[in-house]
Scaffold this motif. Structure first.
Motif, PDB file in Angstrom:
ATOM      1  N   UNK A   1       0.860  -1.376  -0.174  1.00 18.94           N
ATOM      2  CA  UNK A   1      -0.060  -0.013   0.127  1.00 18.94           C
ATOM      3  C   UNK A   1       0.943   1.200  -0.215  1.00 18.94           C
ATOM      4  N   UNK A   2       0.799   2.115  -0.909  1.00 19.27           N
ATOM      5  CA  UNK A   2       1.439   3.220  -0.948  1.00 19.27           C
ATOM      6  C   UNK A   2       0.582   4.524  -1.375  1.00 19.27           C
ATOM      7  N   UNK A   3       1.330   5.734  -1.088  1.00 22.98           N
ATOM      8  CA  UNK A   3       0.862   7.024  -1.376  1.00 22.98           C
ATOM      9  C   UNK A   3       0.699   7.173  -2.934  1.00 22.98           C
ATOM     10  N   UNK A   4      -0.339   7.272  -3.638  1.00 22.57           N
ATOM     11  CA  UNK A   4      -0.143   7.471  -5.026  1.00 22.57           C
ATOM     12  C   UNK A   4       0.621   8.607  -5.509  1.00 22.57           C
ATOM     13  N   UNK A   5       0.621   9.959  -4.838  1.00 22.07           N
ATOM     14  CA  UNK A   5       1.394  11.063  -5.192  1.00 22.07           C
ATOM     15  C   UNK A   5       2.902  10.932  -4.912  1.00 22.07           C
ATOM     16  N   UNK A   6       3.215  10.416  -3.783  1.00 22.08           N
ATOM     17  CA  UNK A   6       4.461  10.502  -3.214  1.00 22.08           C
ATOM     18  C   UNK A   6       4.933   9.181  -3.743  1.00 22.08           C
ATOM     19  N   UNK A   7       4.382   8.055  -3.883  1.00 23.22           N
ATOM     20  CA  UNK A   7       5.082   6.836  -3.884  1.00 23.22           C
ATOM     21  C   UNK A   7       5.665   6.218  -2.594  1.00 23.22           C
ATOM     22  N   UNK A   8       5.151   6.796  -1.408  1.00 19.41           N
ATOM     23  CA  UNK A   8       5.818   6.598  -0.414  1.00 19.41           C
ATOM     24  C   UNK A   8       5.031   5.170   0.089  1.00 19.41           C
ATOM     25  N   UNK A   9       5.799   4.005   0.786  1.00 18.97           N
ATOM     26  CA  UNK A   9       5.201   2.853   1.167  1.00 18.97           C
ATOM     27  C   UNK A   9       4.432   3.221   2.564  1.00 18.97           C
ATOM     28  N   UNK A  10       3.122   3.097   2.622  1.00 20.30           N
ATOM     29  CA  UNK A  10       2.386   3.098   3.848  1.00 20.30           C
ATOM     30  C   UNK A  10       2.355   1.756   4.767  1.00 20.30           C
ATOM     31  N   UNK A  11       2.162   0.609   3.803  1.00 14.05           N
ATOM     32  CA  UNK A  11       2.351  -0.595   4.534  1.00 14.05           C
ATOM     33  C   UNK A  11       2.589  -1.631   3.705  1.00 14.05           C
ATOM     34  N   UNK A  12       3.010  -2.755   4.184  1.00 13.85           N
ATOM     35  CA  UNK A  12       3.209  -4.065   3.310  1.00 13.85           C
ATOM     36  C   UNK A  12       2.861  -5.301   3.993  1.00 13.85           C
ATOM     37  N   UNK A  13       1.969  -6.011   3.391  1.00 10.81           N
ATOM     38  CA  UNK A  13       1.479  -6.976   3.809  1.00 10.81           C
ATOM     39  C   UNK A  13       1.947  -8.312   3.262  1.00 10.81           C
ATOM     40  N   UNK A  14       2.594  -9.201   3.837  1.00 10.70           N
ATOM     41  CA  UNK A  14       3.349 -10.472   3.090  1.00 10.70           C
ATOM     42  C   UNK A  14       2.547 -11.479   3.225  1.00 10.70           C
ATOM     43  N   UNK A  15       2.464 -12.857   2.636  1.00 11.02           N
ATOM     44  CA  UNK A  15       2.152 -13.801   2.710  1.00 11.02           C
ATOM     45  C   UNK A  15       0.728 -13.828   3.118  1.00 11.02           C
ATOM     46  N   UNK A  16      -0.177 -13.289   2.367  1.00 19.94           N
ATOM     47  CA  UNK A  16      -1.689 -13.390   2.497  1.00 19.94           C
ATOM     48  C   UNK A  16      -2.138 -14.659   1.657  1.00 19.94           C
ATOM     49  N   UNK A  17      -2.708 -15.603   2.535  1.00 15.66           N
ATOM     50  CA  UNK A  17      -2.970 -16.928   1.792  1.00 15.66           C
ATOM     51  C   UNK A  17      -4.748 -17.055   1.698  1.00 15.66           C
ATOM     52  N   UNK A  18      -4.923 -17.331   0.546  1.00 19.59           N
ATOM     53  CA  UNK A  18      -6.509 -17.664   0.358  1.00 19.59           C
ATOM     54  C   UNK A  18      -6.673 -18.998   0.080  1.00 19.59           C
ATOM     55  N   UNK A  19      -7.706 -19.519   0.324  1.00 20.66           N
ATOM     56  CA  UNK A  19      -7.776 -20.902  -0.091  1.00 20.66           C
ATOM     57  C   UNK A  19      -9.107 -21.251  -0.529  1.00 20.66           C
ATOM     58  N   UNK A  20      -9.194 -21.977  -1.641  1.00 19.15           N
ATOM     59  CA  UNK A  20     -10.603 -22.071  -2.465  1.00 19.15           C
ATOM     60  C   UNK A  20     -11.338 -23.181  -1.706  1.00 19.15           C
ATOM     61  N   UNK A  21     -12.540 -23.058  -1.715  1.00 19.84           N
ATOM     62  CA  UNK A  21     -13.451 -23.678  -1.017  1.00 19.84           C
ATOM     63  C   UNK A  21     -14.631 -24.209  -1.800  1.00 19.84           C
ATOM     64  N   UNK A  22     -15.400 -25.428  -1.195  1.00 21.46           N
ATOM     65  CA  UNK A  22     -16.557 -25.841  -1.888  1.00 21.46           C
ATOM     66  C   UNK A  22     -17.682 -25.039  -1.392  1.00 21.46           C
ATOM     67  N   UNK A  23     -18.640 -24.400  -2.146  1.00 19.99           N
ATOM     68  CA  UNK A  23     -19.383 -23.449  -1.464  1.00 19.99           C
ATOM     69  C   UNK A  23     -20.630 -23.944  -0.593  1.00 19.99           C
ATOM     70  N   UNK A  24     -20.651 -25.178  -0.827  1.00 19.29           N
ATOM     71  CA  UNK A  24     -21.609 -25.965   0.334  1.00 19.29           C
ATOM     72  C   UNK A  24     -20.934 -26.427   1.509  1.00 19.29           C
ATOM     73  N   UNK A  25     -19.756 -27.258   1.313  1.00 25.94           N
ATOM     74  CA  UNK A  25     -19.088 -27.669   2.559  1.00 25.94           C
ATOM     75  C   UNK A  25     -18.075 -26.941   3.208  1.00 25.94           C
ATOM     76  N   UNK A  26     -17.934 -25.963   2.499  1.00 23.47           N
ATOM     77  CA  UNK A  26     -16.785 -24.894   3.023  1.00 23.47           C
ATOM     78  C   UNK A  26     -15.378 -25.619   3.114  1.00 23.47           C
ATOM     79  N   UNK A  27     -14.998 -26.969   2.441  1.00 24.68           N
ATOM     80  CA  UNK A  27     -14.083 -27.407   2.650  1.00 24.68           C
ATOM     81  C   UNK A  27     -13.071 -27.101   1.530  1.00 24.68           C
ATOM     82  N   UNK A  28     -11.536 -27.272   1.675  1.00 26.24           N
ATOM     83  CA  UNK A  28     -10.806 -26.978   0.478  1.00 26.24           C
ATOM     84  C   UNK A  28     -11.041 -27.748  -0.643  1.00 26.24           C
ATOM     85  N   UNK A  29     -11.005 -27.153  -1.804  1.00 25.69           N
ATOM     86  CA  UNK A  29     -10.804 -27.721  -3.133  1.00 25.69           C
ATOM     87  C   UNK A  29      -9.794 -27.325  -4.054  1.00 25.69           C
ATOM     88  N   UNK A  30      -9.414 -28.200  -5.061  1.00 27.37           N
ATOM     89  CA  UNK A  30      -8.548 -27.619  -5.859  1.00 27.37           C
ATOM     90  C   UNK A  30      -9.110 -26.664  -6.813  1.00 27.37           C
TER      91      UNK A  30
END
Length: 136
Positions: free
Chosen positions: A86-115
């Motif tokens: 996340x950075x300031x658009x005008x100055x390009x200064x970094x506001x913050x950095x979030x690393x290793x954000x993991x999302x998992x695909x899940x079955x819409x009914x069972x909510x269990x992980x799916x490929x």
């Protein structure tokens, strides 16, 4: 890293010191990263599993436009791991950095992980095709 989205910091987004509230920044990061992952995997049946290190570097104030840069780090069988800057658009200064954000695909009914059926190579090609279609 591609900068794909922007937000205007409004008075309701500020903390007691008149800077962007960290919780609001985290909300935006989770939402922007989820949208990115949904577009990459072409499914909206994803859940946030993990957000790793978050480093706040500089404040954003009322009226600042912040932009979100996102990149794919890893692709698993049912997961995708992204980073968000996340950075300031005008100055390009970094506001913050979030690393290793993991999302998992899940079955819409069972909510269990799916490929999700995607590989890192497939996503690189998909991105190249999307960029080519923009005629930039």
């Amino acid at each position: 890293m591609r900068f794909l989205s922007r937000r205007l910091v409004m008075p309701s987004d500020l903390n007691y010191a008149n800077g962007l509230f960290g919780g609001r920044a985290l909300q935006w990061i989770d939402e922007e990263a989820a949208i990115y992952a949904i577009c990459q995997l072409e499914t909206n049946c994803l859940v946030t599993k993990h957000i790793g290190e978050i480093s706040f570097e500089s404040p954003a104030g009322k009226g600042d436009i912040v932009e979100f840069g996102l990149a794919t780090k890893r692709v698993g069988t049912s997961s995708i791991t992204v980073s968000c800057l996340v950075r300031n658009k005008a100055t390009k200064t970094t506001i913050c950095f979030a690393d290793d954000i993991v999302f998992v695909a899940v079955d819409p009914v069972s909510r269990q992980p799916v490929p999700h059926g995607k590989t890192q190579e497939m996503l690189v090609e998909q991105t190249a095709q999307e960029l080519a279609s923009l005629n930039i």
